[in-house]
Design a protein around this motif. Sequence first.
Motif, mmCIF file in Angstrom:
data_model
loop_
_atom_site.group_PDB
_atom_site.id
_atom_site.type_symbol
_atom_site.label_atom_id
_atom_site.label_comp_id
_atom_site.label_asym_id
_atom_site.label_seq_id
_atom_site.Cartn_x
_atom_site.Cartn_y
_atom_site.Cartn_z
ATOM 1 N N GLU A 1 1.857 9.326 1.695
ATOM 2 C CA GLU A 1 2.547 8.030 1.711
ATOM 3 C C GLU A 1 1.579 6.870 1.877
ATOM 4 N N GLY A 2 0.311 7.176 2.144
ATOM 5 C CA GLY A 2 -0.686 6.123 2.293
ATOM 6 C C GLY A 2 -0.455 5.265 3.522
ATOM 7 N N LEU A 3 -0.821 3.990 3.410
ATOM 8 C CA LEU A 3 -0.642 3.033 4.507
ATOM 9 C C LEU A 3 -0.258 1.694 3.879
ATOM 10 N N PRO A 4 1.008 1.587 3.476
ATOM 11 C CA PRO A 4 1.433 0.420 2.686
ATOM 12 C C PRO A 4 1.303 -0.917 3.403
ATOM 13 N N GLU A 5 1.310 -0.903 4.745
ATOM 14 C CA GLU A 5 1.250 -2.166 5.491
ATOM 15 C C GLU A 5 -0.007 -2.979 5.177
ATOM 16 N N TYR A 6 -1.085 -2.292 4.816
ATOM 17 C CA TYR A 6 -2.353 -2.989 4.585
ATOM 18 C C TYR A 6 -2.775 -2.981 3.115
#
Length: 245
Positions: free
Chosen positions: A137-142
């Motif tokens: 899912e990765g790290l979409p916030e950044y």
Amino acid sequence: MDHAVLREDMVDGLRHRRASLLSEAAVASAMGSVPRHDFFDDDRTAYADRETERLGTRVLAPSTVARLFDALAPEPDDSVLIVGVGIGYTAALAAEIVGPERVHAVDITRRVVYEARENLASAGYDAVLVDCRDGSEGLPEYAPYDRILLEAAAVNPPRALLDQLAPDGRLVMPLGTGDQTLVTVEDGDVTERHGGVAFAPLLVEGEQSGAVERNRTHREDRERAQQAAQSRTGWEQDWIDWDGY
């Protein structure tokens, strides 16, 4: 023991071992600067070109790390995401090149995340953000990221990671299951192949070390076998006395 000399010997050894390694000057410089011993309990293990294991996760050999970063080719001020932080060494290399504040890393195993944070702080890269996440899912916030390094194998590039790439961004990952190839993915397509590799598969929630059931395939196999045993039908029922066994 002079760690600077050990790092220099490591870099020189990698260059002599394979001419194509460390083709990126920034990568060679980073590997000569990051105190790899801060990520290990033993200095000799730290600078030997062999893989080890720590907390159930694979620790990459320096030659493998060099291959990954030559393909990734991060540049100063790039935003970088490391998926599968492990002991934190690759995140430190990225931080040495682009700056610690521009490096983000995730790992699905909580105790690995804690260790990586401690190692990075010890080595002087405590500004690197390390979070416990499902790497697929990765790290979409950044997001978006100029570079994403996936340190686990998958049959296809995870859609979430592709969506989190910046325009002209680059994803480097081992592609495949049995036979794996290190590839560069740009604009959703494989643009370069960098030879064979052997990585553990990308884990999803429930498969990580310390979970109730680490391998979902084994669990599902057991469940299906039990279901099959309880619902046998057909000719064998005519002559086997199941109640007698």
